[in-house]
Design an enzyme around this catalytic site. Structure first.
Site, PDB file in Angstrom:
ATOM      1  N   ASP A  28       3.524   0.753   4.508  1.00 52.20           N
ATOM      2  CA  ASP A  28       3.681   0.424   3.092  1.00 52.20           C
ATOM      3  C   ASP A  28       4.244   1.686   2.436  1.00 52.20           C
ATOM      4  O   ASP A  28       4.181   2.780   3.000  1.00 52.20           O
ATOM      5  CB  ASP A  28       2.355  -0.027   2.451  1.00 52.20           C
ATOM      6  CG  ASP A  28       2.609  -0.813   1.153  1.00 52.20           C
ATOM      7  OD1 ASP A  28       3.729  -0.719   0.612  1.00 52.20           O
ATOM      8  OD2 ASP A  28       1.693  -1.512   0.684  1.00 52.20           O
TER       9      ASP A  28
HETATM   10  C1  BGC Z   1       3.621  -2.756  -1.973  1.00 50.62           C
HETATM   11  C2  BGC Z   1       4.297  -3.552  -0.879  1.00 50.62           C
HETATM   12  C3  BGC Z   1       5.773  -3.553  -1.098  1.00 50.62           C
HETATM   13  C4  BGC Z   1       6.264  -2.128  -1.147  1.00 50.62           C
HETATM   14  C5  BGC Z   1       7.755  -2.006  -1.334  1.00 50.62           C
HETATM   15  C6  BGC Z   1       4.240  -1.382  -2.150  1.00 50.62           C
HETATM   16  O1  BGC Z   1       3.747  -0.750  -3.275  1.00 50.62           O
HETATM   17  O2  BGC Z   1       2.250  -2.624  -1.692  1.00 50.62           O
HETATM   18  O3  BGC Z   1       3.800  -4.858  -0.861  1.00 50.62           O
HETATM   19  O4  BGC Z   1       6.408  -4.285  -0.090  1.00 50.62           O
HETATM   20  O5  BGC Z   1       5.637  -1.476  -2.236  1.00 50.62           O
HETATM   21  O6  BGC Z   1       8.137  -2.407  -2.596  1.00 50.62           O
END
Ligand code: BGC
Length: 694
Positions: free
Chosen positions: A243
């Site tokens: 993530d």
């Molecule tokens: C979120 C993810 C997301 C990623 C990219 C993160 O803050 O938890 O779900 O895919 O950002 O945008």
């Protein structure tokens, strides 16, 4: 497309080795980390393209600027907004999940992306989780059955789905570091099955490592999650993506098998897999062969997705009529009719009276909000517009806002309510569209309680006084408390964040052009005090959150502890009626001599209009040496029937449908004895019962 990287043929493997042998260490590292918020670096001189990721699950996210890490702001990235993934689950129709995934995948590819960072499948552990709308359900079986076709649909477009957030990422409070403690049984019975099905049945090519810690170690460093379970037990051979900002230690992440280190900072050289990894390789602490292994896997995925031969790759397509139609179909099937007394719904098609639409959500766009799943929708039809478009120009629909989400309007509250009540009193029918919005259903923050915000409880009460023929449409991605007015409301509809075509779908349901067939994928408790995390603790915890409720999440809790919810799991009414008859249970020996049960029953549409019913089958273990939930969903089928029509439904229950996870054996265990088979229209509306001896 093969949904595994291990079937890549010899010729391609040779090409991959040649490419690796020609790359410098810097070039290899460039492939392993962000070089833009959603892209890695390619190696242009060798014809290796960058990887392009994009958020889901509600559509393809807008384009980001490399330097500012914020939206570019062009119009080229407007896209179709799909219903939120909870809505997809609420269809209880795997074909709809497939259709949704397929259309989403087309958009992903159409926008030139390679990986859709979706679907999210964390368990709805509490109604308060801000990201429940990005997750499917409280039930692992429903999640498994719905995420598999969603993934398959996405991946048919030569793009990868990335299931997220692995694992036990069930709250937003302290999401970057909270440590989750959960017992092994609950972990296996609730929190893992969706991920396992995604990998083993869906062939999901990518997995996102979550932000939080699990048993004292960050998920992206976690050997048990990433190696023992994901790779060794489930045989996952795809790509792991962190993530954004979930890696905290280069070596631990490399050892755990994370391929991509992604983040939201524009200091791309400082990413853990950039200079820090280079230094570790140069110091001999991580071998270059380890880096080669990571690059090899990424190159395999590139070949798999035809990124190395774009002329053979699906071009995808975005904002097409076809994709909008898919979004509308899913939205239609996701709408749940919670209550309908005196047949207030559907409203007559040739209605000649006066209609008032009330509520801010009737007149508000939702798609471009909520956090990373936000979509710059090419268009979005909100409920008011959908109703007006549906009824056409000869019909005058009056609108009053009723409440405001703008804190600056607090002193307007009474004026807005009065205006709305006056309009309600002078109208034949009122359609109220309220609920939450993405200031509540949002990434990065949990809800403080289950109450409707902005004074809506009082407003709804007054509207019902002013006009008892008020249809309440609740728009939200998670359960809300309805206590103060529910007994007086004749008709209540659950409407999710429904995307581009949502308002049209809602109008079609309200006016009976579409017979509602959605069912709740999550229990709507009466009040927060009734939820298992309130009873047992703990939410949101502190440094650590312990899932003290264990296996008792959602209906597993409400039904085992006799807590009556407002609307139970699996509940959803129709404009017709269905009769369940003739349950037959046949026990047989399945593959490898394991027992299995075939359940058949007949479903008949006994009402006056065509409609679909998601018939549900629950298994209940009557006596067991360990505590078991009162019932567990183990099968369902959505059946469309014309008036008077019948169909035999047949559901196969494999051995696993009867097992629990034994912490002693560290495996699933079937304890012989009697099991009750419960078939019905919801978890609490059981119409047929039988039992089998295994
Ligand atoms: C979120 C993810 C997301 C990623 C990219 C993160 O803050 O938890 O779900 O895919 O950002 O945008």
């Amino acid at each position: 497309m093969n949904a595994t990287l291990s079937l890549i043929d010899e010729g391609v493997l040779e090409k991959i080795e040649t490419l690796i042998s020609e790359m410098t260490l810097e070039e290899k590292l460039g492939m392993l980390h962000g070089d833009n918020v959603y892209d890695t670096k390619g190696v242009a001189r060798l014809g290796i393209p960058p990887f392009h990721f994009s958020d889901g699950p509600m559509g393809v996210r807008g384009e980001f600027d490399r330097e500012t890490c914020s939206y570019v702001g062009d119009t080229g990235d407007f896209a179709t907004a799909f219903p939120c993934i909870t809505a997809v689950a609420a269809t209880w129709n795997p074909e709809m999940a497939y259709e949704n995934g397929k259309a989403l995948g087309r958009e992903v590819r159409g926008r030139g992306k390679d990986v859709s960072l979706s679907p999210g499948i964390n368990i709805h552990r509490t109604p308060l989780c801000g990201r429940n709308f990005e997750y499917m359900s409280e039930d692992p079986y429903l999640i498994s059955r719905m995420c598999v076709p969603e993934i398959q649909g996405i991946q048919e477009n030569d793009v990868a789905a990335c299931i997220k957030h692995f694992a036990v990422n069930n709250q937003e409070t302290r999401r970057f570091d909270v440590n989750v403690e959960v017992d092994e049984r609950a972990l296996h019975e609730l929190y893992l099955p969706g991920f396992q099905a995604a990998v083993q049945e869906g062939g999901c090519l990518a997995v996102m490592g979550a932000y939080n810690q699990f048993r004292g170690e960050y998920c992206c460093h976690n050997q048990y999650l990433m190696q023992t379970l994901l790779r060794e037990t489930w045989g996952f051979d795809g790509i792991v993506i962190s993530d954004w900002g979930a890696v905290h230690d280069t070596k631990k992440a490399v050892d755990a098998g994370v391929h991509f280190d992604m983040n939201v900072s524009n200091r791309y050289d400082e990413y853990y897999y950039a200079n820090p990894l280079k230094e570790l390789v140069e110091a001999g602490e991580i071998s270059e062969e380890t880096v080669n292994g990571m690059v090899r896997q990424i190159l395999k995925m590139m070949f798999q997705l035809k990124m190395m031969e774009p002329e053979h790759r699906s071009p995808g397509a975005y904002n097409t009529h076809e994709n909008h139609i898919s979004a509308r179909k899913v939205a239609r099937e996701s709408i749940v009719l919670l209550k309908n007394e005196e047949n207030l719904l559907p409203l007559a098609k040739d209605f000649h009276g006066s209609i008032a639409v009330i509520g801010e959500n009737a007149n508000r766009m939702q798609a471009f909000s909520g956090g990373s799943s936000e979509v710059r929708a090419l268009y979005e039809i909100p409920p008011l517009l959908g109703i007006q478009m549906h009824l056409g120009g000869n019909f005058h629909v009056q609108y009053a806002k009723g409440y405001s989400s703008n804190p600056e309007d607090t002193d307007q509250r009474e004026t807005l309510a009065e205006e709305a009540c006056k309009l309600a009193a002078s109208s034949d029918v009122v359609i109220y569209v309220g609920g939450l919005n993405h200031d509540y259903d949002m990434e990065g923050q949990d809800r403080p309680d289950m109450k409707l915000p902005y004074g809506q409880d009082a407003l709804i009460g007054r509207l019902l006084d002013a006009n008892p023929n008020t249809v309440i449409v609740n728009m939200s991605g998670s359960p809300v408390e309805m206590r103060s007015w529910i007994d007086r409301a004749k008709a209540v509809v659950q409407y999710w964040y429904a995307g581009t075509e949502g308002g049209m779908a809602l109008a079609e349901v309200l006016f009976g052009d579409v017979n509602p067939s959605g069912k709740l994928p999550t229990t709507f408790p009466k009040a927060l005090e009734d939820t298992p995390v309130s009873r047992f603790g703990e939410f949101p915890g502190g440094d650590t959150v312990t899932y003290k409720e264990g296996i008792y999440v959602g209906y597993r809790y409400y039904d085992s502890f006799d807590v009556e919810p407002e609307f139970c799991f699996g509940h959803g009414l129709s404009y017709t009626e269905f009769a369940y008859t003739d349950l037959q249970l046949h026990t047989a020996q399945g593959q490898e001599g394991t027992p299995e049960v075939r359940a058949t029953f007949t479903l008949t549409n006994t009402g006056a209009v065509s409609g679909a019913e998601a018939a549900q089958l629950y298994v209940s273990d009557t006596a067991c040496s360990v505590a078991r939930p009162a019932k567990e969903l183990k099968g369902f089928e959505k059946v469309f029937l014309h008036p008077g029509e019948s169909k035999e439904v047949s559901i196969l229950l494999p051995k696993n449908a009867f097992c629990y996870y034994s912490t002693e054996d560290m495996d699933w265990k079937l304890e012989p004895g009697q099991f009750r088979i419960l078939v019905g229209s919801s978890s609490r509306d059981i119409r047929l019962e039988g039992s089998v001896e295994l």
